[in-house]
Design a protein around this motif. Structure first.
Motif, PDB file in Angstrom:
ATOM      1  N   MET A   1       0.799  -1.204   0.000  1.00 10.21           N
ATOM      2  CA  MET A   1       0.000   0.000   0.000  1.00 10.21           C
ATOM      3  C   MET A   1       0.846   1.275   0.000  1.00 10.21           C
ATOM      4  O   MET A   1       0.350   2.318  -0.398  1.00 10.21           O
ATOM      5  CB  MET A   1      -0.945  -0.021   1.197  1.00 10.21           C
ATOM      6  N   PRO A   2       2.109   1.239   0.425  1.00  9.99           N
ATOM      7  CA  PRO A   2       2.919   2.458   0.419  1.00  9.99           C
ATOM      8  C   PRO A   2       3.114   3.071  -0.968  1.00  9.99           C
ATOM      9  O   PRO A   2       3.349   4.255  -1.087  1.00  9.99           O
ATOM     10  CB  PRO A   2       4.267   2.019   0.996  1.00  9.99           C
ATOM     11  N   GLY A   3       2.980   2.305  -2.047  1.00 10.35           N
ATOM     12  CA  GLY A   3       3.208   2.816  -3.385  1.00 10.35           C
ATOM     13  C   GLY A   3       1.996   3.510  -3.991  1.00 10.35           C
ATOM     14  O   GLY A   3       2.029   3.910  -5.147  1.00 10.35           O
ATOM     15  N   LEU A   4       0.923   3.659  -3.228  1.00  8.43           N
ATOM     16  CA  LEU A   4      -0.288   4.276  -3.751  1.00  8.43           C
ATOM     17  C   LEU A   4      -0.100   5.768  -3.972  1.00  8.43           C
ATOM     18  O   LEU A   4       0.619   6.439  -3.222  1.00  8.43           O
ATOM     19  CB  LEU A   4      -1.447   4.087  -2.769  1.00  8.43           C
ATOM     20  N   SER A   5      -0.781   6.294  -4.983  1.00  8.59           N
ATOM     21  CA  SER A   5      -0.808   7.746  -5.175  1.00  8.59           C
ATOM     22  C   SER A   5      -1.666   8.343  -4.061  1.00  8.59           C
ATOM     23  O   SER A   5      -2.398   7.621  -3.367  1.00  8.59           O
ATOM     24  CB  SER A   5      -1.421   8.093  -6.525  1.00  8.59           C
ATOM     25  N   ASP A   6      -1.600   9.651  -3.912  1.00 17.06           N
ATOM     26  CA  ASP A   6      -2.415  10.299  -2.887  1.00 17.06           C
ATOM     27  C   ASP A   6      -3.904  10.054  -3.116  1.00 17.06           C
ATOM     28  O   ASP A   6      -4.650   9.794  -2.169  1.00 17.06           O
ATOM     29  CB  ASP A   6      -2.128  11.803  -2.850  1.00 17.06           C
ATOM     30  N   GLU A   7      -4.338  10.122  -4.370  1.00 11.76           N
ATOM     31  CA  GLU A   7      -5.744   9.902  -4.691  1.00 11.76           C
ATOM     32  C   GLU A   7      -6.174   8.488  -4.303  1.00 11.76           C
ATOM     33  O   GLU A   7      -7.242   8.287  -3.721  1.00 11.76           O
ATOM     34  CB  GLU A   7      -6.012  10.142  -6.182  1.00 11.76           C
ATOM     35  N   GLU A   8      -5.338   7.508  -4.624  1.00 14.26           N
ATOM     36  CA  GLU A   8      -5.650   6.119  -4.283  1.00 14.26           C
ATOM     37  C   GLU A   8      -5.643   5.911  -2.769  1.00 14.26           C
ATOM     38  O   GLU A   8      -6.481   5.196  -2.221  1.00 14.26           O
ATOM     39  CB  GLU A   8      -4.641   5.172  -4.940  1.00 14.26           C
ATOM     40  N   LEU A   9      -4.691   6.554  -2.099  1.00 14.76           N
ATOM     41  CA  LEU A   9      -4.592   6.437  -0.643  1.00 14.76           C
ATOM     42  C   LEU A   9      -5.821   7.032   0.030  1.00 14.76           C
ATOM     43  O   LEU A   9      -6.395   6.427   0.938  1.00 14.76           O
ATOM     44  CB  LEU A   9      -3.313   7.121  -0.149  1.00 14.76           C
ATOM     45  N   VAL A  10      -6.250   8.189  -0.417  1.00 12.84           N
ATOM     46  CA  VAL A  10      -7.448   8.819   0.152  1.00 12.84           C
ATOM     47  C   VAL A  10      -8.669   7.940  -0.103  1.00 12.84           C
ATOM     48  O   VAL A  10      -9.496   7.729   0.796  1.00 12.84           O
ATOM     49  CB  VAL A  10      -7.643  10.246  -0.416  1.00 12.84           C
ATOM     50  N   ALA A  11      -8.785   7.412  -1.303  1.00 15.66           N
ATOM     51  CA  ALA A  11      -9.910   6.528  -1.624  1.00 15.66           C
ATOM     52  C   ALA A  11      -9.908   5.303  -0.714  1.00 15.66           C
ATOM     53  O   ALA A  11     -10.967   4.878  -0.225  1.00 15.66           O
ATOM     54  CB  ALA A  11      -9.856   6.112  -3.089  1.00 15.66           C
ATOM     55  N   ALA A  12      -8.737   4.740  -0.470  1.00 14.94           N
ATOM     56  CA  ALA A  12      -8.635   3.575   0.419  1.00 14.94           C
ATOM     57  C   ALA A  12      -9.032   3.946   1.847  1.00 14.94           C
ATOM     58  O   ALA A  12      -9.725   3.178   2.527  1.00 14.94           O
ATOM     59  CB  ALA A  12      -7.219   3.003   0.384  1.00 14.94           C
ATOM     60  N   CYS A  13      -8.604   5.111   2.292  1.00 14.52           N
ATOM     61  CA  CYS A  13      -8.983   5.572   3.637  1.00 14.52           C
ATOM     62  C   CYS A  13     -10.493   5.738   3.732  1.00 14.52           C
ATOM     63  O   CYS A  13     -11.122   5.287   4.700  1.00 14.52           O
ATOM     64  CB  CYS A  13      -8.301   6.901   3.965  1.00 14.52           C
ATOM     65  N   LEU A  14     -11.059   6.393   2.738  1.00 13.80           N
ATOM     66  CA  LEU A  14     -12.494   6.663   2.766  1.00 13.80           C
ATOM     67  C   LEU A  14     -13.327   5.391   2.638  1.00 13.80           C
ATOM     68  O   LEU A  14     -14.485   5.364   3.058  1.00 13.80           O
ATOM     69  CB  LEU A  14     -12.862   7.661   1.669  1.00 13.80           C
ATOM     70  N   SER A  15     -12.722   4.325   2.084  1.00 14.29           N
ATOM     71  CA  SER A  15     -13.449   3.054   2.004  1.00 14.29           C
ATOM     72  C   SER A  15     -13.333   2.260   3.303  1.00 14.29           C
ATOM     73  O   SER A  15     -13.881   1.173   3.411  1.00 14.29           O
ATOM     74  CB  SER A  15     -12.954   2.223   0.822  1.00 14.29           C
ATOM     75  N   GLY A  16     -12.600   2.829   4.282  1.00 13.89           N
ATOM     76  CA  GLY A  16     -12.540   2.207   5.602  1.00 13.89           C
ATOM     77  C   GLY A  16     -11.355   1.309   5.863  1.00 13.89           C
ATOM     78  O   GLY A  16     -11.326   0.611   6.876  1.00 13.89           O
ATOM     79  N   LYS A  17     -10.361   1.289   4.994  1.00 12.91           N
ATOM     80  CA  LYS A  17      -9.190   0.439   5.210  1.00 12.91           C
ATOM     81  C   LYS A  17      -8.268   1.087   6.244  1.00 12.91           C
ATOM     82  O   LYS A  17      -7.653   2.117   5.998  1.00 12.91           O
ATOM     83  CB  LYS A  17      -8.440   0.219   3.899  1.00 12.91           C
ATOM     84  N   GLU A  18      -8.186   0.460   7.410  1.00 10.58           N
ATOM     85  CA  GLU A  18      -7.365   1.019   8.491  1.00 10.58           C
ATOM     86  C   GLU A  18      -5.890   1.088   8.115  1.00 10.58           C
ATOM     87  O   GLU A  18      -5.183   1.999   8.526  1.00 10.58           O
ATOM     88  CB  GLU A  18      -7.561   0.207   9.769  1.00 10.58           C
ATOM     89  N   ALA A  20      -4.690   1.876   5.360  1.00  9.17           N
ATOM     90  CA  ALA A  20      -4.489   3.076   4.540  1.00  9.17           C
ATOM     91  C   ALA A  20      -4.259   4.291   5.430  1.00  9.17           C
ATOM     92  O   ALA A  20      -3.431   5.152   5.113  1.00  9.17           O
ATOM     93  CB  ALA A  20      -5.678   3.295   3.619  1.00  9.17           C
ATOM     94  N   TYR A  21      -4.980   4.368   6.530  1.00 10.54           N
ATOM     95  CA  TYR A  21      -4.769   5.478   7.466  1.00 10.54           C
ATOM     96  C   TYR A  21      -3.356   5.440   8.036  1.00 10.54           C
ATOM     97  O   TYR A  21      -2.707   6.475   8.183  1.00 10.54           O
ATOM     98  CB  TYR A  21      -5.791   5.442   8.606  1.00 10.54           C
ATOM     99  N   ALA A  22      -2.887   4.235   8.333  1.00 18.34           N
ATOM    100  CA  ALA A  22      -1.529   4.089   8.851  1.00 18.34           C
ATOM    101  C   ALA A  22      -0.507   4.566   7.824  1.00 18.34           C
ATOM    102  O   ALA A  22       0.469   5.242   8.167  1.00 18.34           O
ATOM    103  CB  ALA A  22      -1.256   2.645   9.250  1.00 18.34           C
ATOM    104  N   VAL A  23      -0.723   4.245   6.562  1.00 16.50           N
ATOM    105  CA  VAL A  23       0.185   4.681   5.501  1.00 16.50           C
ATOM    106  C   VAL A  23       0.145   6.198   5.362  1.00 16.50           C
ATOM    107  O   VAL A  23       1.173   6.854   5.219  1.00 16.50           O
ATOM    108  CB  VAL A  23      -0.155   3.996   4.159  1.00 16.50           C
ATOM    109  N   LEU A  24      -1.050   6.770   5.419  1.00 12.71           N
ATOM    110  CA  LEU A  24      -1.212   8.221   5.325  1.00 12.71           C
ATOM    111  C   LEU A  24      -0.421   8.928   6.429  1.00 12.71           C
ATOM    112  O   LEU A  24       0.343   9.864   6.168  1.00 12.71           O
ATOM    113  CB  LEU A  24      -2.689   8.595   5.415  1.00 12.71           C
TER     114      LEU A  24
END
Length: 169
Positions: A1-18, A20-24
């Motif tokens: 998950m660290p290789g995600l773009s910001d848009e993908e990371l935000v989408a993952a966070c908003l979909s509830g993937k915990e 993703a929040y840690a990566v952010l």
């Protein structure tokens, strides 16, 4: 998950993937702390500002629009939170009469000098850094934020002004 773009990371966070929040938080916490530490006059206040920043980021993540960089949006939140934290702490210290000089441990600017190995240059450089840090602690939170963003974070005048919502002048 660290290789995600910001848009993908935000989408993952908003979909509830915990995770993703840690990566952010892992991705942006060094810059958030660096900015907060340079604006707040106390290390504990800087740490509080970092926590409050990420609380706001997580709470308002759905409001971010990829029209601008996620980093700039987070930096804007960091500056506002750090300024509020520092002002609140300064008011409390003035009312209790205990304002301690000095600031948090923050990364220092490197001054490139071909004579840096000479002892007198090292002493003068240390004194300059100390004087600059002392001067930064004495100016208002608003002005300190402008100096930090422009000269220590390397943002352009336009970028710093946009984050602080001030005219470029």
């Amino acid at each position: 998950m660290p290789g995600l773009s910001d848009e993908e990371l935000v989408a993952a966070c908003l979909s509830g993937k915990e995770s993703a929040y840690a990566v952010l938080i892992e991705r942006y916490s060094p810059k958030v702390y660096r900015v907060a530490a340079r604006i707040c006059r106390d290390a504990a206040d800087a740490e509080d500002a970092v926590q409050e920043t990420f609380i706001q980021v997580v709470r308002d993540l759905a409001k971010w629009r990829p029209l601008g960089p996620l980093e700039a949006w987070i930096t804007t939140i960091t500056v506002r939170v750090a300024q509020k934290t520092d002002m609140r702490s300064s008011r409390h210290a003035r009312s209790s009469g205990t304002l301690t000089p000095g600031g948090p441990e923050a990364p220092e600017l490197e001054i490139a000098d071909p004579h840096a190995h000479e002892p007198i240059v090292q002493v003068l450089e240390r004194e300059l850094k100390t004087d600059l840090a002392t001067a930064l602690q004495k100016i208002s939170t608003k002005h300190r934020a402008a100096v930090v963003l422009r000269f220590q974070e390397g943002l352009s005048v336009a970028e710093a002004a946009a984050i602080l919502e001030l005219p470029e002048a």
